[in-house]
Design an enzyme around this catalytic site. Sequence first.
Site, PDB file in Angstrom:
ATOM      1  N   CYS A 140      32.791  36.761  47.090  1.00 54.99           N
ATOM      2  CA  CYS A 140      32.176  36.481  45.946  1.00 54.99           C
ATOM      3  C   CYS A 140      32.616  34.952  45.742  1.00 54.99           C
ATOM      4  CB  CYS A 140      32.263  37.102  44.596  1.00 54.99           C
ATOM      5  SG  CYS A 140      31.043  38.942  44.649  1.00 54.99           S
TER       6      CYS A 140
ATOM      7  N   LYS B  19      25.827  39.069  37.430  1.00 59.60           N
ATOM      8  CA  LYS B  19      25.253  39.501  39.347  1.00 59.60           C
ATOM      9  C   LYS B  19      25.096  40.696  39.443  1.00 59.60           C
ATOM     10  CE  LYS B  19      29.709  36.663  41.213  1.00 59.60           C
ATOM     11  NZ  LYS B  19      29.608  38.171  41.760  1.00 59.60           N
TER      12      LYS B  19
ATOM     13  N   ASP C 294      34.678  37.158  38.476  1.00 55.86           N
ATOM     14  CA  ASP C 294      34.371  38.816  38.612  1.00 55.86           C
ATOM     15  C   ASP C 294      36.410  39.122  38.207  1.00 55.86           C
ATOM     16  OD1 ASP C 294      31.926  38.682  39.941  1.00 55.86           O
ATOM     17  OD2 ASP C 294      32.256  38.842  41.200  1.00 55.86           O
TER      18      ASP C 294
END
Length: 216
Positions: free
Chosen positions: A138, A105, A9
Amino acid sequence: MSTAVLVIDMQNGFVHPKGSLPTNGMGLPRSPEVIAENAALIAHARSLGLPVVYTRHVYRPDFVELPPRIAAVLPMDPLPLVRGTWDADVVDELAPEAGDKIIDKSRFDAFLYTDLETVLRAMGITRLLVTGVVTSVCVESTVRSGQQRDFEILVASDCCSAPEDQHQAALNIMAAVFADVAPWRDLLAGHLSDRPMDTVAAPHLQQDRVLNAEKW
């Protein structure tokens, strides 16, 4: 054993000063430094022939998959991390190259509801060197999930970021059970060197292992 770098990310919405979260007062500490360390790691990994896999946390324009708890705290002006927008892209400094894999995701755990595990198994990957943001969300969620799927997990501590009150705590938790945690150069020296681990100059990693052994 085959190793891949898993970049979690590192998107404009999280780490670019004009991204949706930083512009709403939710920027992450040391973002420029973390981007630079990721860039150095990725370049070195490519020189070694290691594959690089990216995840992007994205939503549909109507945010139908946004969990209610996250909807209550996520700023919506500008709309964050919408699939196909600049905000959802990986920052330019770390832009994926031809042959890299990208996994989109909508949950913290990059294995959940995605084909990440299928892709990794098809590539023959058994070890993941994990970087990215957010360390306590995450990154940690994916590390836990990967370890439970029997991947060997390494976490590059200098390539991750989270709010100061969460970052080190998350690293400590991951190091206790789920992963080897150290600066990326130490991890590569310890795990990808021809020399035995105990003779490699990786003091952070060796210290973490000693502390973890004492805890257990």
